[in-house]
Design an enzyme around this catalytic site. Structure first.
Site, PDB file in Angstrom:
ATOM      1  N   ARG A 279     133.267 -90.280 105.293  1.00 14.60           N
ATOM      2  CA  ARG A 279     132.036 -90.879 104.765  1.00 14.60           C
ATOM      3  C   ARG A 279     132.437 -91.888 103.696  1.00 14.60           C
ATOM      4  NH1 ARG A 279     129.438 -86.931 101.075  1.00 14.60           N
ATOM      5  NH2 ARG A 279     130.118 -88.413  99.515  1.00 14.60           N
ATOM      6  N   HIS A 283     127.021 -89.535  99.370  1.00 11.86           N
ATOM      7  CA  HIS A 283     126.210 -88.722 100.296  1.00 11.86           C
ATOM      8  C   HIS A 283     124.886 -89.427 100.636  1.00 11.86           C
ATOM      9  CE1 HIS A 283     124.377 -85.233 102.141  1.00 11.86           C
ATOM     10  NE2 HIS A 283     123.383 -85.307 101.285  1.00 11.86           N
ATOM     11  N   TYR A 292     133.496 -86.659  92.238  1.00 11.48           N
ATOM     12  CA  TYR A 292     134.267 -85.619  92.951  1.00 11.48           C
ATOM     13  C   TYR A 292     135.337 -86.161  93.880  1.00 11.48           C
ATOM     14  CZ  TYR A 292     130.559 -86.617  96.373  1.00 11.48           C
ATOM     15  OH  TYR A 292     129.693 -87.239  97.229  1.00 11.48           O
TER      16      TYR A 292
HETATM   17  C1  TPP Z   1     119.689 -75.168 105.189  1.00 14.22           C
HETATM   18  C2  TPP Z   1     120.045 -76.234 104.206  1.00 14.22           C
HETATM   19  N1  TPP Z   1     120.811 -75.914 103.135  1.00 14.22           N
HETATM   20  C3  TPP Z   1     121.126 -76.873 102.225  1.00 14.22           C
HETATM   21  C4  TPP Z   1     120.701 -78.159 102.398  1.00 14.22           C
HETATM   22  C5  TPP Z   1     121.056 -79.222 101.355  1.00 14.22           C
HETATM   23  N2  TPP Z   1     122.015 -80.182 101.932  1.00 14.22           N
HETATM   24  C6  TPP Z   1     121.616 -81.370 102.422  1.00 14.22           C
HETATM   25  S1  TPP Z   1     122.875 -82.267 103.051  1.00 14.22           S
HETATM   26  C7  TPP Z   1     124.004 -81.068 102.645  1.00 14.22           C
HETATM   27  C8  TPP Z   1     125.462 -81.269 102.986  1.00 14.22           C
HETATM   28  C9  TPP Z   1     125.735 -81.251 104.448  1.00 14.22           C
HETATM   29  O1  TPP Z   1     127.049 -81.649 104.710  1.00 14.22           O
HETATM   30  P1  TPP Z   1     127.589 -81.890 106.163  1.00 14.22           P
HETATM   31  O2  TPP Z   1     127.077 -80.872 107.095  1.00 14.22           O
HETATM   32  O3  TPP Z   1     129.044 -82.053 106.075  1.00 14.22           O
HETATM   33  O4  TPP Z   1     126.895 -83.277 106.610  1.00 14.22           O
HETATM   34  P2  TPP Z   1     127.033 -84.748 105.972  1.00 14.22           P
HETATM   35  O5  TPP Z   1     125.956 -84.865 104.939  1.00 14.22           O
HETATM   36  O6  TPP Z   1     128.397 -84.863 105.408  1.00 14.22           O
HETATM   37  O7  TPP Z   1     126.798 -85.668 107.111  1.00 14.22           O
HETATM   38  C10 TPP Z   1     123.390 -79.987 102.010  1.00 14.22           C
HETATM   39  C11 TPP Z   1     124.080 -78.812 101.498  1.00 14.22           C
HETATM   40  C12 TPP Z   1     119.904 -78.449 103.521  1.00 14.22           C
HETATM   41  N3  TPP Z   1     119.462 -79.689 103.774  1.00 14.22           N
HETATM   42  N4  TPP Z   1     119.602 -77.480 104.416  1.00 14.22           N
END
Ligand code: TPP
Ligand code: MG
Length: 384
Positions: A279, A283, A292
């Site tokens: 990425r 985020h 981080y």
């Molecule tokens: C069930 C749930 N828990 C927590 C979140 C908060 N949250 C949003 S994005 C994220 C990180 C997800 O990371 P990843 O799966 O690696 O996807 P990326 O954002 O890197 O594409 C979190 C913890 C959420 N949206 N849904």
């Protein structure tokens, strides 16, 4: 003299027992991610397991990746101008975003997350519709049934079970459609991921679980996410054939996904693909990634840019020259300009429409809440 069983075994030459077939054969990913292009865009020796996709498809992939990156930059800018509530960029992940949709037929299904706006535009969905949810509306902007694309999923991993159910239903009704799930590295720690993959495996639902391992789940690095040797190993325990691929190698991404989709379409059940990517942006616009991760790490990944890699490859195959590159860049500019213009007019949304279409017969609570909102709106109009 008595002979112990051990001594007797040592004395007689051991007969070779035919070894039992390895139950994990065909399920395990390769130890190194599949790669067909060197980081500098030159072609690696051809391999029988992953034939190179047709060069015309790769040229189209390049075009959609260029337009996709420009779309992504435009959406980021629109956020800064207050036109979008939030935007999760997929810059750097273009090979995965576009590869996922190019591996599918139009009647196949896509189950995207919030990070897949680029994939959806690459699928031909109107970019204004794609950004509707991120603009703050209550619906996803497009018709999921018509576009064969589920709404962009914010609750992590819930799309894994939705896709398993839908794909099972499709095959139950005798259709050979495939569902492709986009999911992040972090979300593979969620229960819904495991339940979805398990269900799909047991019922042979034609789903491709496509993990974009971009090395972070917001601020959580991969090293704090899993102790598995690779996320692709997570499929093996469920009996799902799994593979890992260099996610910044567009040729390999398409080749691996083509095979995964063909497997699912042939009725052999689900497939899991982990793409190693990065990425490049924070985020979302609401995140400060410098808290981080180091700038050097980001710079190192800049050298593995999937677009430059594909461009070099296509030039080497005489499928692209300066004029074609300029023409595609111009297409991307026009696409972004039209999006900008259309997004600069603010839609008028009736707040009460929030309550429409929730249930065919609204519940008493909904009726009460709707009335509360209506009264508040009326009062604020009187004050104005
Ligand atoms: C069930 C749930 N828990 C927590 C979140 C908060 N949250 C949003 S994005 C994220 C990180 C997800 O990371 P990843 O799966 O690696 O996807 P990326 O954002 O890197 O594409 C979190 C913890 C959420 N949206 N849904
Ligand atoms: Mg991630």
């Amino acid at each position: 003299m008595t002979t112990t069983p051990q001594a007797a075994r040592r004395a007689s030459p051991r007969k070779r027992r035919p070894s039992a077939p390895d139950p994990s054969a065909g399920l395990l990913p390769q130890t190194e991610p599949v790669r067909l292009l060197n980081p500098d865009g030159t072609l690696l020796p051809a391999r029988a397991d992953y034939p190179e996709p047709p060069v015309e498809a790769l040229r189209e992939m390049y075009r959609r990746m260029v337009v996709g990156r420009r779309f992504d930059a435009q959406a980021t800018a629109l956020t800064k101008q207050g036109r979008l509530a939030v935007y999760p960029s997929s810059r750097g992940q273009e090979a995965c975003q576009v590869g996922g949709v190019l591996a599918l037929r139009d009647d196949d299904w896509v189950f995207p997350t919030y990070r897949e706006s680029m994939a959806l535009t690459a699928r031909g969905i109107d970019p204004v519709e794609v950004l509707t949810l991120l603009r703050g509306d209550w619906h996803c902007g497009y018709d999921p049934a018509q576009r064969r694309t589920a709404p962009q999923c914010t609750p992590l991993a819930t799309q894994c079970v939705h896709a398993a159910g839908l794909a099972y239903g499709e095959s139950y009704q005798g259709r050979d459609t495939v569902a492709l799930v986009y999911i992040g590295d972090g979300a593979t720690s969620e229960g819904d991921f495991h339940e979805g993959v398990n269900f799909a495996a047991v019922f042979k639902a034609p789903v491709v679980y496509f993990v974009q391992n971009n090395r972070y789940a917001i601020s959580v690095p991969l090293s704090r996410q899993t102790a598995a040797p690779s996320l692709a190993y997570k499929g093996v325990g469920y009996g799902v054939p799994s593979e890992q691929v260099d996610g910044n190698d567009p040729v390999a991404v398409l080749a691996v996904l083509n095979r995964a989709v063909a497997h699912a379409r042939a009725g052999k059940g689900p497939y899991l693909v982990e793409a190693h990517t990065y990425r490049m942006e924070p985020h979302t616009n609401a995140d400060d990634a410098s808290r981080y991760r180091d700038a050097e790490e980001v710079e190192a990944w800049r050298d593995r840019d999937p677009l430059t890699r594909l461009e070099t490859y296509l030039r080497g195959r005489n499928m692209l020259d300066d004029a074609a590159v300029a023409e595609i860049a111009e297409q991307a500019e026009t696409y972004a300009a039209q999006l900008r213009e259309r997004m600069n007019s603010q839609p008028t949304v009736d707040p009460l429409s929030l309550f429409d279409h929730v249930y065919a017969q609204p519940t008493p609570q909904l009726v009460e809440q709707r009335e509360q909102v209506r009264a508040e709106l009326a009062a604020s109009e009187e004050d104005a």
